[in-house]
Enzyme design. Structure first.
Site, short mmCIF file in Angstrom:
data_model
loop_
_atom_site.label_atom_id
_atom_site.label_comp_id
_atom_site.label_asym_id
_atom_site.label_seq_id
_atom_site.Cartn_x
_atom_site.Cartn_y
_atom_site.Cartn_z
N ARG A 82 9.08 -4.27 -5.87
CA ARG A 82 9.53 -2.87 -5.87
C ARG A 82 10.91 -2.70 -5.20
O ARG A 82 11.17 -1.67 -4.56
CB ARG A 82 8.53 -1.95 -5.16
CG ARG A 82 7.19 -1.86 -5.85
CD ARG A 82 7.29 -1.15 -7.20
NE ARG A 82 5.98 -0.82 -7.67
CZ ARG A 82 5.19 -1.66 -8.33
NH1 ARG A 82 5.62 -2.89 -8.62
NH2 ARG A 82 4.00 -1.28 -8.73
N SER A 115 1.92 5.13 -6.60
CA SER A 115 1.55 4.50 -5.32
C SER A 115 2.48 5.02 -4.23
O SER A 115 3.69 4.88 -4.33
CB SER A 115 1.71 2.99 -5.39
OG SER A 115 0.87 2.44 -6.36
N GLU A 160 6.12 3.38 -0.27
CA GLU A 160 6.83 2.84 -1.43
C GLU A 160 7.73 3.91 -2.04
O GLU A 160 8.72 3.61 -2.68
CB GLU A 160 5.78 2.35 -2.45
CG GLU A 160 6.33 1.47 -3.55
CD GLU A 160 6.39 2.19 -4.87
OE1 GLU A 160 7.40 2.01 -5.56
OE2 GLU A 160 5.44 2.93 -5.21
#
Ligand code: EPU
Length: 363
Positions: free
Chosen positions: A186, A257, A356
């Protein structure tokens, strides 16, 4: 000076596209973020072509306050009103397919403002392999390449041939290979200093396979499809699994998320195993020898499923996702919940979990 990007002689998809720069002031924040946070944006500048960026960054007269480039706002948490300028990508020309008569692969270039799932749908319908496991992820193609989106065992970095960029410092069109993008879980060069904020993705070229390349090792994906599935069939199964587990942001605002999974040393994993009964902790071994532990599991163990504060809560079916439960949550409500979760996971397991989502602040 351009350090590692390659200067392009021609920007992505040169042609006679209509360029359109739209500048709006005092804009409603809500349609600009899937968390459904309310608020105001001082200035919104929307562009539809690479040529617009050249024009914009030659004058810079349109800039008020801090400038942040956004896509569909599906991974963002705006902290209060945004008192600067949001630049929003609308580069969505028809995709360009380059077939060099290679038996194995084909190159597909899509504008940064294209909806990622539209690209996945089109690739699957053409029988091209690569993007099917990424089906159903909200957001635009450009943001996908910045964020290195991933799902069901595939990351977009695995498919990237080239990222086409606008360098805001040099006011030049450049490109980077996947290696130059320094992709990680990510993350990419675009999210880290010193390059953070410097480049705007204008288009992405993916290398897709003409030959069947089903990737079915993640979770229960293999049992959801036939022995020789098509990309369409895998796409359908992925969307079904996502729909069963993840909230629809139109109904409950969210940014997917909220936290990253934990990547840690074996000693930490062993310690966590020793705390829980029956000493079993879900985990995956990473290539570098470390261990990945699902943060969803850590949060669930702390009793957070379906819980929260008066406005924001933890999604019952996937505790990695925080939702704007009432539709009226503020960033303070969400951050309050984030901090409580981080504290309780740390207290129980001695591990600090990390968000995130990208927080967008005025400074
Ligand atoms: N788990 C629980 N309780 C739950 C749900 C999951 O303990 O209620 C544990 C289980 O052990 C499960 C494991 O977590 O096997 C993994 O769960 P899941 O397959 O749902 O994946 P994830 O690791 O929680 C990641 C991505 C998702 C992506 C899925 C599927 C991150 C931060 N998230 O979640 O991506 O859809 O894998 O590939 O890596 C996103 O980035 O926004 C996103 C939704």
């Amino acid at each position: 000076m351009i350090t590692f990007a390659n200067v392009l002689t021609e920007p992505y998809l040169p042609g006679n596209y209509n360029t359109m720069i739209k500048i709006e002031d005092n804009v409603d924040l809500r349609p600009l973020n899937t968390f459904g946070l309310q608020g105001k944006v001082r200035r919104l500048v929307t562009y539809t072509d690479t040529a617009d960026l050249t024009e914009l960054f030659t004058t810079k007269k349109w800039q008020v306050g801090k400038v942040t480039n956004i896509g569909d706002g599906s991974n963002l948490l705006f902290i209060g009103d945004y008192n600067g300028t949001l630049l929003k990508s609308g580069i969505n020309h028809p995709i360009k397919i380059t077939d060099n008569n290679n038996d194995d692969h084909i190159f597909v270039t899509a504008g940064a403002g294209m909806t990622m799932d539209d690209l996945c749908a089109e690739m699957a319908s053409r029988g091209l392999w690569g993007t099917e496991n990424l089906s159903g992820i909200p957001g635009q193609v450009g943001a996908a390449a910045v964020q290195n989106i991933g799902a069901y065992g595939v990351e977009i970095a695995d498919l990237i041939e080239k990222v086409h960029l606008f360098d805001t410092v040099e006011a030049a069109h450049v490109s980077m290979s996947a290696d130059e993008c320094h992709y990680g879980y990510r993350t990419s060069v675009f999210k880290k200093q010193p390059q953070r904020g410097r480049y705007i993705v204008t288009a992405v070229t993916l290398r897709l396979s003409k030959r069947p390349m089903p990737r079915l090792s993640y979770g229960h994906l293999a049992v959801k499809v036939s022995a020789f599935p098509s990309p369409e069939e895998i796409r359908k199964a992925v969307i079904e699994m996502r729909d069963n587990k993840l909230p629809d942001w139109h109904q409950y605002g969210n940014a997917g998320s909220y936290f990253k999974n934990v990547e840690t040393e074996i000693s930490v994993y062993d310690r966590i195993c020793s705390i829980v009964e029956p000493n079993e902790v879900p985990h995956y071994r990473l290539n570098d020898g470390r261990i990945k532990i699902p943060t969803a599991w850590l949060i669930e163990q702390c009793g957070w499923k379906g819980k929260g504060n008066s406005e924001a809560s933890v999604w019952q079916k996937q505790p990695l996702v925080l939702i704007n439960a009432t539709g009226n949550a503020t960033s303070d409500d969400i951050i309050e919940l984030e901090e409580e979760i981080v504290r309780s996971v740390h207290k129980k397991f001695g591990v600090t979990i990390e968000p995130e989502v990208e927080k967008i602040r005025n400074i």
